[in-house]
Motif scaffolding. Structure first.
Motif, short mmCIF file in Angstrom:
data_model
loop_
_atom_site.label_atom_id
_atom_site.label_comp_id
_atom_site.label_asym_id
_atom_site.label_seq_id
_atom_site.Cartn_x
_atom_site.Cartn_y
_atom_site.Cartn_z
N VAL A 189 -34.75 13.46 -33.59
CA VAL A 189 -33.33 13.83 -33.73
C VAL A 189 -32.53 12.88 -32.84
CG1 VAL A 189 -33.41 15.68 -31.95
CG2 VAL A 189 -31.59 15.67 -33.65
N TYR A 190 -31.46 12.37 -33.41
CA TYR A 190 -30.55 11.51 -32.64
C TYR A 190 -29.77 12.37 -31.64
CZ TYR A 190 -30.94 7.48 -35.83
OH TYR A 190 -31.39 6.40 -36.55
N ILE A 191 -29.39 11.77 -30.52
CA ILE A 191 -28.59 12.48 -29.52
C ILE A 191 -27.35 11.66 -29.18
CG2 ILE A 191 -28.59 13.55 -27.22
CD1 ILE A 191 -30.49 14.98 -29.14
N GLY A 192 -26.31 11.87 -29.97
CA GLY A 192 -25.04 11.19 -29.72
C GLY A 192 -24.34 11.75 -28.48
N ALA A 193 -24.71 12.98 -28.12
CA ALA A 193 -24.08 13.63 -26.96
C ALA A 193 -24.39 12.89 -25.65
CB ALA A 193 -24.53 15.09 -26.87
N ARG A 237 -26.60 17.14 -48.79
CA ARG A 237 -25.51 16.22 -48.52
C ARG A 237 -24.41 16.41 -49.55
NH1 ARG A 237 -28.09 15.56 -44.24
NH2 ARG A 237 -28.66 13.53 -43.40
N LYS A 277 -31.53 18.97 -45.21
CA LYS A 277 -30.14 19.45 -45.24
C LYS A 277 -29.40 18.79 -46.42
CE LYS A 277 -27.88 20.05 -41.28
NZ LYS A 277 -27.09 19.71 -40.06
N ARG A 296 -31.76 17.70 -51.75
CA ARG A 296 -30.69 16.92 -51.12
C ARG A 296 -29.31 17.24 -51.69
NH1 ARG A 296 -31.05 15.46 -46.36
NH2 ARG A 296 -32.87 14.11 -46.48
N HIS A 341 -34.32 20.16 -26.71
CA HIS A 341 -35.32 19.30 -27.36
C HIS A 341 -35.50 17.98 -26.60
CE1 HIS A 341 -31.52 19.95 -29.54
NE2 HIS A 341 -31.34 18.65 -29.43
N GLN A 377 -29.22 20.19 -24.34
CA GLN A 377 -30.02 20.24 -25.58
C GLN A 377 -31.50 20.20 -25.17
OE1 GLN A 377 -28.67 18.01 -29.04
NE2 GLN A 377 -26.84 17.36 -27.94
N HIS A 403 -36.16 13.12 -45.05
CA HIS A 403 -35.65 13.17 -43.67
C HIS A 403 -35.00 14.50 -43.32
CE1 HIS A 403 -33.35 12.53 -40.06
NE2 HIS A 403 -32.30 12.98 -40.72
N ARG A 404 -35.32 14.97 -42.15
CA ARG A 404 -34.57 16.07 -41.56
C ARG A 404 -34.67 15.93 -40.04
NH1 ARG A 404 -38.81 19.48 -44.04
NH2 ARG A 404 -38.57 17.96 -45.66
N SER A 405 -33.60 16.29 -39.33
CA SER A 405 -33.62 16.28 -37.87
C SER A 405 -34.40 17.48 -37.38
CB SER A 405 -32.20 16.34 -37.30
OG SER A 405 -31.49 15.17 -37.65
N ARG A 455 -35.37 19.89 -33.98
CA ARG A 455 -34.87 20.23 -32.64
C ARG A 455 -35.82 21.13 -31.86
NH1 ARG A 455 -30.79 19.82 -36.29
NH2 ARG A 455 -29.15 18.29 -35.80
C1 LIG Z 1 -25.48 9.02 -34.18
C2 LIG Z 1 -25.95 10.46 -34.33
C3 LIG Z 1 -25.82 11.33 -33.26
C4 LIG Z 1 -26.32 12.63 -33.35
N1 LIG Z 1 -26.25 13.45 -32.25
C5 LIG Z 1 -26.85 14.67 -32.28
C6 LIG Z 1 -26.92 15.46 -31.10
O1 LIG Z 1 -26.42 15.12 -30.03
N2 LIG Z 1 -27.58 16.65 -31.18
C7 LIG Z 1 -28.16 17.09 -32.35
O2 LIG Z 1 -28.76 18.17 -32.34
N3 LIG Z 1 -28.11 16.35 -33.48
C8 LIG Z 1 -27.48 15.15 -33.47
N4 LIG Z 1 -27.47 14.36 -34.59
C9 LIG Z 1 -28.14 14.83 -35.81
C10 LIG Z 1 -27.14 15.27 -36.88
O3 LIG Z 1 -26.58 16.49 -36.53
C11 LIG Z 1 -27.91 15.38 -38.22
O4 LIG Z 1 -28.38 14.11 -38.59
C12 LIG Z 1 -27.01 15.94 -39.32
O5 LIG Z 1 -26.65 17.26 -39.06
C13 LIG Z 1 -27.72 15.90 -40.67
O6 LIG Z 1 -28.92 16.64 -40.60
P1 LIG Z 1 -30.33 15.98 -40.92
O7 LIG Z 1 -30.51 14.79 -40.00
O8 LIG Z 1 -31.36 17.05 -40.65
O9 LIG Z 1 -30.31 15.57 -42.34
C14 LIG Z 1 -26.92 13.08 -34.55
C15 LIG Z 1 -27.02 12.20 -35.63
C16 LIG Z 1 -26.54 10.90 -35.54
C17 LIG Z 1 -26.68 9.97 -36.71
#
Ligand SMILES: Cc1cc2nc3c(=O)[nH]c(=O)nc-3n(C[C@H](O)[C@H](O)[C@H](O)COP(=O)(O)O)c2cc1C
Length: 273
Positions: free
Chosen positions: A155-159, A199, A197, A12, A92, A90, A34-36, A38
Motif C-alpha cells: 500500500v502506498y503511503i502518501g501521508a 473504478r 476496488k 473493476r 500497517h 497508520q 491490484h488491491r491495496s 492494510r
Molecule cells: C500516491 C498514493 C498515496 C497513497 N497514500 C495512502 C495512504 O497514506 N494510506 C492508505 O491507506 N492508502 C494510500 N493510498 C492507497 C489508495 O487509497 C488506494 O490506491 C485507492 O483507494 C484505490 O484502492 P486500491 O489501491 O485498493 O485499488 C495511496 C495511493 C497512492 C497512489
C-alpha cells in the motif's frame, strides 16, 4: 471473452459499466488484480526480494535517463514507528516487514555538477522537481507490480508528506531530496479482507480526440452506488465516492500539514522557480 477476463473486468467496473473485451494476457490479468492491503504478517521477505524490486523499479522509463529518484529501504521498527506517526498512525507501516520511502532526488545531479565544476541552471526550476517526482512514482509503480507478481502485497503511503522535514531528518536526506511517498511491502494478513476496488466507468476517464465530460453525471451516480456497496462489504460503513472526494478536498485541514508542502520543499533544497 474468457471467464477470467470477464471476472476481472466485472470486479473493476461492475456489470453496469463493463467495457468491451479486448486483448488479454497474464500481465494484464495481474495488473487488474491490484488491491491495496492494510494488514500484514510480520514474516520477512525472501532473500534478494528487495534487490529484485529495485531492479524492476530501475527498469521503468525515466525522464532523459536522468534517474532523478532514489529509494530508502526501512526495516527498523523504531524508524517505521516514526513514519507511522507522521502518517496519522497508520498501523500497517509498523506491521509490514519492509517499508520503502521513494525519493525525488536532485542531489545526485547537484553532486555531479559540483564534481565537474559546472552550474546546472535548470536544476532549481519547478519543472525539474516535477521530473524527479514523476520518475519516483513510475519507479515505485514498477516495484509494486513486481511485488504483486511475487505474491506480496503493498500500500502506498502518501501521508508521509504530512511532514517531509521530519522524514528527511529521519532518513538523513541531503538537500535536494524529498520523500514523495512510502510503500508498505509484505505478505497480506489472510484474515484481512482486501477486495479489488471498483473504478470509475471508462467513459469518464477515456476521451476520444477531445475532452468530453458529458457522460460524467450518470457515470458518477453509477460509481457512487458501486462504491457504497464495496465499502459496506469491506469497511462496514457505506460511503459514496462523491462524499469521499468532498471530504478529502473540502477543507484545508484534510491536508494534514501538506498545505505547507511548498514551503517545506523550499527548505529541503527545491527552490521551485
Ligand atoms: C500516491 C498514493 C498515496 C497513497 N497514500 C495512502 C495512504 O497514506 N494510506 C492508505 O491507506 N492508502 C494510500 N493510498 C492507497 C489508495 O487509497 C488506494 O490506491 C485507492 O483507494 C484505490 O484502492 P486500491 O489501491 O485498493 O485499488 C495511496 C495511493 C497512492 C497512489
Amino acid at each position: 471473452m474468457s471467464t477470467d477476463q470477464h471476472d476481472a473486468l466485472l470486479a473493476r467496473y461492475g456489470a453496469a459499466a463493463l467495457p468491451p473485451a479486448g486483448p488479454w494476457n497474464d500481465v494484464i490479468a495481474a495488473l487488474m488484480q491490484h488491491r491495496s492491503v492494510r494488514a500484514y504478517r510480520s514474516d520477512p521477505l525472501p532473500e534478494g526480494t528487495l534487490e529484485t524490486l529495485v531492479a524492476a523499479a530501475q527498469s521503468a522509463a525515466t525522464s532523459s535517463n536522468m534517474q532523478t529518484w532514489s529509494v530508502v529501504a526501512v526495516t527498523d521498527p523504531a524508524r517505521k514507528a516514526v513514519f507511522a506517526e507522521v502518517a496519522n498512525n497508520q498501523r500497517h507501516i509498523t506491521q509490514c516487514p519492509l517499508f520503502l520511502v521513494w525519493l525525488a532526488d536532485l542531489s545526485r545531479n547537484a553532486r555531479l555538477a559540483e564534481a565537474e565544476g559546472a552550474t546546472l541552471e535548470a536544476l532549481p526550476y519547478f519543472e525539474t522537481f516535477l521530473v524527479a517526482a514523476l520518475d519516483a512514482a513510475l519507479a515505485a509503480q514498477n516495484a509494486t507490480v513486481a511485488a504483486e507478481s511475487l505474491g506480496l502485497s503493498t500500500v502506498y503511503i502518501g501521508a508521509l508528506r504530512n511532514d517531509v522535514r521530519r522524514v528527511a531528518a529521519e532518513l538523513a536526506l541531503p538537500p535536494g531530496v524529498v520523500g514523495m511517498f512510502g510503500l508498505c511491502v509484505g505478505y497480506a494478513d489472510p484474515e484481512a479482507r482486501a477486495e479489488v476496488k471498483p473504478r470509475l466507468p471508462q467513459n469518464t476517464i477515456l476521451h476520444r480526440e477531445q475532452y468530453d465530460a458529458g457522460a460524467e453525471p450518470g457515470a458518477r451516480g453509477l460509481y457512487d452506488a458501486a462504491l457504497a456497496e464495496f465499502s459496506a462489504r469491506n469497511e462496514m460503513k457505506a460511503y459514496r465516492w462523491t462524499d469521499r472526494v468532498m471530504a478529502r478536498l473540502g477543507r484545508v485541514s484534510a491536508l494534514h500539514g501538506r498545505d505547507g508542502l511548498k514551503a517545506a520543499l523550499r527548505d529541503l533544497g527545491f527552490p521551485l522557480k
